[in-house]
Scaffold this active site. Structure first.
Site, PDB file in Angstrom:
ATOM      1  N   LYS A  91      53.727 158.889 -10.625  1.00 29.27           N
ATOM      2  CA  LYS A  91      54.758 158.783 -11.671  1.00 29.27           C
ATOM      3  C   LYS A  91      54.676 157.416 -12.323  1.00 29.27           C
ATOM      4  CE  LYS A  91      56.732 162.703 -10.843  1.00 29.27           C
ATOM      5  NZ  LYS A  91      56.843 163.768 -11.830  1.00 29.27           N
ATOM      6  N   HIS A 109      43.116 153.109  -8.059  1.00 26.82           N
ATOM      7  CA  HIS A 109      42.691 154.247  -8.887  1.00 26.82           C
ATOM      8  C   HIS A 109      41.258 154.633  -8.494  1.00 26.82           C
ATOM      9  CE1 HIS A 109      42.778 156.898 -12.348  1.00 26.82           C
ATOM     10  NE2 HIS A 109      41.536 156.525 -12.568  1.00 26.82           N
TER      11      HIS A 109
HETATM   12  C1  GAR Z   1      43.767 158.307  -4.070  1.00 27.12           C
HETATM   13  O1  GAR Z   1      42.446 158.714  -4.290  1.00 27.12           O
HETATM   14  C2  GAR Z   1      44.228 157.386  -5.185  1.00 27.12           C
HETATM   15  O2  GAR Z   1      43.222 156.525  -5.655  1.00 27.12           O
HETATM   16  C3  GAR Z   1      44.604 158.376  -6.244  1.00 27.12           C
HETATM   17  O3  GAR Z   1      45.268 159.403  -5.551  1.00 27.12           O
HETATM   18  C4  GAR Z   1      44.738 159.494  -4.228  1.00 27.12           C
HETATM   19  C5  GAR Z   1      45.883 159.419  -3.258  1.00 27.12           C
HETATM   20  O4  GAR Z   1      45.438 159.655  -1.951  1.00 27.12           O
HETATM   21  N1  GAR Z   1      45.419 157.782  -7.267  1.00 27.12           N
HETATM   22  C6  GAR Z   1      45.347 158.109  -8.549  1.00 27.12           C
HETATM   23  O5  GAR Z   1      44.640 158.999  -8.965  1.00 27.12           O
HETATM   24  C7  GAR Z   1      46.249 157.280  -9.467  1.00 27.12           C
HETATM   25  N2  GAR Z   1      45.979 157.550 -10.850  1.00 27.12           N
HETATM   26  P1  GAR Z   1      46.352 159.277  -0.707  1.00 27.12           P
HETATM   27  O6  GAR Z   1      47.754 159.867  -0.978  1.00 27.12           O
HETATM   28  O7  GAR Z   1      45.703 159.948   0.463  1.00 27.12           O
HETATM   29  O8  GAR Z   1      46.380 157.783  -0.581  1.00 27.12           O
END
Ligand code: GAR
Length: 200
Positions: A91, A109
């Site tokens: 968010k 990211h």
């Molecule tokens: C991770 O790969 C993070 O880099 C990405 O969501 C995933 C969360 O994994 N974030 C994004 O894409 C932000 N734009 P997690 O909940 O296992 O840490």
């Protein structure tokens, strides 16, 4: 000892990696609070298992965005949070949190920003877009948050090579492995002063 507040939305493996690094002494910080916009987020369960305080602050319990922004600011202030980490938080951050913690909000990211960032670019979507574009490498970016999706000064990046037979799932797994190490390392550099934030 820096006090960390971690914002999550789902699985929370990056949050767990940060908490583990603190427990193991690789990161001189403590995770004081984990906030999820999603009450069913696995991250909340993992945080509770580690005796970390948790809060659910999302649009289901705070339908008014200003009230949500205020509740999040209050929760972070109450726990005297020094750094706010966005670890898979999907968010936008409200203006009150942004102004209270300007220069102290850090996002991870799963691509080499500015490539493959922005609205809609999260999780597996990022890896699909990277493969569809025929990229030869991808990676991880850790950056300051300035109110727009995936913008703000880059603090660290690490590349991951893409194999000829790579799938979005295999790329996601490779990138996530790097995330788990790079996030804690970068926060430790902030803690020990080798990365200086604009707020310092
Ligand atoms: C991770 O790969 C993070 O880099 C990405 O969501 C995933 C969360 O994994 N974030 C994004 O894409 C932000 N734009 P997690 O909940 O296992 O840490």
């Amino acid at each position: 000892m820096k006090k960390l507040g971690i914002l999550v939305s789902g699985r929370g493996s990056n949050m767990v990696a940060i908490a583990d690094a603190c427990e193991q002494g690789d990161l001189s910080a403590s995770v004081e609070l984990v906030i999820s916009n999603n009450k069913d987020s696995l991250a909340l369960v993992s945080a509770q298992e580690k005796n970390i305080k948790t809060a659910h602050i999302g649009s289901s319990n705070y339908p008014d965005p200003d009230a949500l922004d205020m509740a999040m600011t209050d929760a972070l202030n109450k726990h005297h949070i020094d750094l706010v980490l966005l670890a898979g938080y999907m968010k936008k951050i409200g203006p009150k949190v942004l102004s209270s913690y300007r220069g102290r909000i850090i996002n991870i990211h799963p691509s080499l920003l500015p490539k493959f960032g922005g609205k809609g670019m999260f999780g597996i979507n990022v890896h699909r877009a990277v493969l569809a574009a025929g990229e030869k490498e991808s990676g991880v970016t850790i950056h300051l948050v300035d109110g727009e999706y995936d913008q703000g000064a880059i603090l660290a990046q690490q590349t991951v090579s893409i194999a000829p037979n790579e799938t979005s799932e295999s790329l996601a797994a490779k990138v996530l492995k790097v995330e788990h190490v790079l996030f804690a390392e970068t926060i430790q550099k902030i803690v020990d002063g080798s990365i200086i934030l604009p707020s310092d």
